[in-house]
Motif scaffolding. Structure first.
Motif, PDB file in Angstrom:
ATOM      1  N   ILE A 108      31.301 -24.811 -32.989  1.00 12.00           N
ATOM      2  CA  ILE A 108      32.048 -23.769 -33.673  1.00 12.00           C
ATOM      3  C   ILE A 108      33.262 -23.394 -32.828  1.00 12.00           C
ATOM      4  N   LEU A 109      34.422 -23.343 -33.464  1.00 11.35           N
ATOM      5  CA  LEU A 109      35.633 -22.838 -32.821  1.00 11.35           C
ATOM      6  C   LEU A 109      35.896 -21.447 -33.374  1.00 11.35           C
ATOM      7  N   VAL A 110      35.958 -20.455 -32.514  1.00 13.50           N
ATOM      8  CA  VAL A 110      36.244 -19.081 -32.921  1.00 13.50           C
ATOM      9  C   VAL A 110      37.685 -18.776 -32.544  1.00 13.50           C
ATOM     10  N   TRP A 164      43.259 -15.192 -14.784  1.00 12.98           N
ATOM     11  CA  TRP A 164      43.739 -16.119 -15.809  1.00 12.98           C
ATOM     12  C   TRP A 164      43.769 -15.421 -17.160  1.00 12.98           C
ATOM     13  N   ARG A 165      44.715 -15.808 -17.986  1.00 13.39           N
ATOM     14  CA  ARG A 165      44.844 -15.249 -19.333  1.00 13.39           C
ATOM     15  C   ARG A 165      44.013 -16.087 -20.301  1.00 13.39           C
ATOM     16  N   VAL A 166      43.126 -15.425 -21.032  1.00 15.95           N
ATOM     17  CA  VAL A 166      42.215 -16.121 -21.945  1.00 15.95           C
ATOM     18  C   VAL A 166      42.800 -16.130 -23.356  1.00 15.95           C
ATOM     19  N   GLN A 167      42.676 -17.282 -24.017  1.00 12.24           N
ATOM     20  CA  GLN A 167      43.196 -17.443 -25.363  1.00 12.24           C
ATOM     21  C   GLN A 167      42.085 -17.917 -26.317  1.00 12.24           C
ATOM     22  N   THR A 168      42.452 -18.147 -27.547  1.00 15.72           N
ATOM     23  CA  THR A 168      41.570 -18.798 -28.517  1.00 15.72           C
ATOM     24  C   THR A 168      42.366 -19.953 -29.126  1.00 15.72           C
TER      25      THR A 168
END
Length: 388
Positions: A108-110, A164-168
């Motif tokens: 699953i990609l959220v 670190w900067r977290v993304q989706t």
């Protein structure tokens, strides 16, 4: 697009779009605000579904937003709607439960709808990482000096090398993620699924993110071209000619037109779509139609030219590109194009998954001069504009 035949072996994408976007200060929830010429939610849907390894799109919206979503995505039908909850965690969980009830998924990609410009490269990286781990997130390093603030004053500097900067999109083993959500502590919420996944004892690996994946949150993010991600505008041109011949069908822009002659060629000889294909390929320097569909190859004999346009559009999508508009001119003495113009316009918009007002169709003659003036053939010109 190849689809897995076993539901539990599929890769699904869950787009979280249930917020009201209060901080953005807009008249509509921010996921429906226009960004890059389209409703923001549409970018994520088109980019995720055009990836060959994504099998199904699910979109979580707030109750009452279903029709607004359908209007923003029309005429697309590649998605299923889930009603969200009071928090982001509850909204994601509602989506996971709906997927489980529909047969489940392998991975699953959220993804947050507020990050519209997701590229196929980032999707590739998180899915590839899942081959060896149960969770993967895209991140970017912090390049600015990082500090802690106390009482509106500088307290101390924090080592940015550890931040670190977290993304989706964030990618997970589906069963492990839904289990993590079901075992989250009562009343606990999280700003992303990686926190929930790690709290359940799983390792979360990282991959390289993308600066274009900025999150649209504040009013300034929607304030104009200065707030858009740094994207390159590209223009491509196409030109094609086909002979008119008795006994052939006449196809223009994917529409069959009744005429005493038709266009002769290896495929369906749709001169307008051939010119459009070359224009689209030109925006990404991908050669011309003959490179991708050689006339010497018998598999393309009589094939609908819409396939050529779809192929060129898919190549643009793989690079994270957006098709902004196409402008075409048909050059012939007959048939008259005006009676068919709107039908052709709608057909090309459907092929490219863009709005009809992003497709311009014009026609002209050569005042009786040349091969078109003598009624020997039809020519077409096309220009396409994309951003990358």
């Amino acid at each position: 697009m190849i689809r897995a035949s076993i539901p539990s072996d599929k890769n699904h994408a869950l787009i979280v779009a249930a917020g009201v976007g209060a901080r953005a200060g807009l008249d509509v929830p921010k996921q429906f605000e226009t960004v890059g010429g389209l409703p923001m939610i549409r970018h994520s849907v088109e980019r995720l579904f055009s990836h060959p390894d994504i099998d199904q799109i699910w979109i979580v919206v707030a109750a009452g937003q279903e029709e607004q979503l359908n209007q923003a995505l029309a005429p697309l039908s590649c998605y299923k709607i889930v009603i969200g909850g009071a928090t982001r965690q509850q909204s994601v969980y509602n989506g996971l439960v709906a997927i489980r009830q529909a047969g489940g998924a392998r991975n699953i990609l959220v993804h947050d709808a507020a990050r519209p410009f997701v590229s196929h490269q980032v999707i590739d990286r998180v899915l590839d990482k899942l081959k060896n781990t149960a969770g993967a997130i895209p991140v970017l390093p912090s390049v600015d000096t990082m500090v802690q603030i106390c009482d509106d004053q500088l307290d101390r500097t924090v080592d940015r090398n550890s931040l670190w900067r977290v993304q989706t999109p964030q990618a997970f083993d589906f069963l492990k993620l839904i289990d993590a959500h079901e075992n989250i502590a009562a009343g606990q919420d999280a700003s992303d699924d990686a926190q929930i996944f790690k709290a359940a004892g799983h390792i979360v690996s990282i991959v390289e993110g993308d600066e274009a994946l900025k999150k649209y949150t504040l009013p300034a993010d929607f304030g104009g071209k200065e707030s858009e991600p740094m994207r390159q505008i590209r223009t491509g041109m196409g030109y094609d000619v086909h002979r008119l011949a008795a006994g052939e069908e006449l196809w223009l822009g994917g529409v069959k037109i009744e005429h005493d002659k038709g266009l002769s060629g290896h495929s369906d000889a749709d001169v307008l779509l051939h010119a459009l294909t070359d224009a689209l390929l030109g925006t990404i320097a991908a050669g011309d139609i003959g490179d991708h569909f050689p006339p010497s190859d018998p598999q393309w004999r009589g094939v609908a030219s819409a396939r050529f346009v779809e192929h060129a559009a898919a190549l643009i999508a793989e690079k994270g590109g957006i098709i902004h508009n196409v402008d075409m001119t048909v050059i012939c003495e007959a048939p008259k194009i005006k009676p068919h113009r709107e039908t052709i316009q709608r057909k090309i918009a459907e092929i490219l998954s863009i709005a009809p007002d992003q497709v311009s169709i014009k026609a002209t003659t050569t005042e009786g001069l040349g091969f078109t003036g003598r009624g020997e053939g039809v020519a077409a010109q096309a220009i396409a504009t994309v951003s990358l």
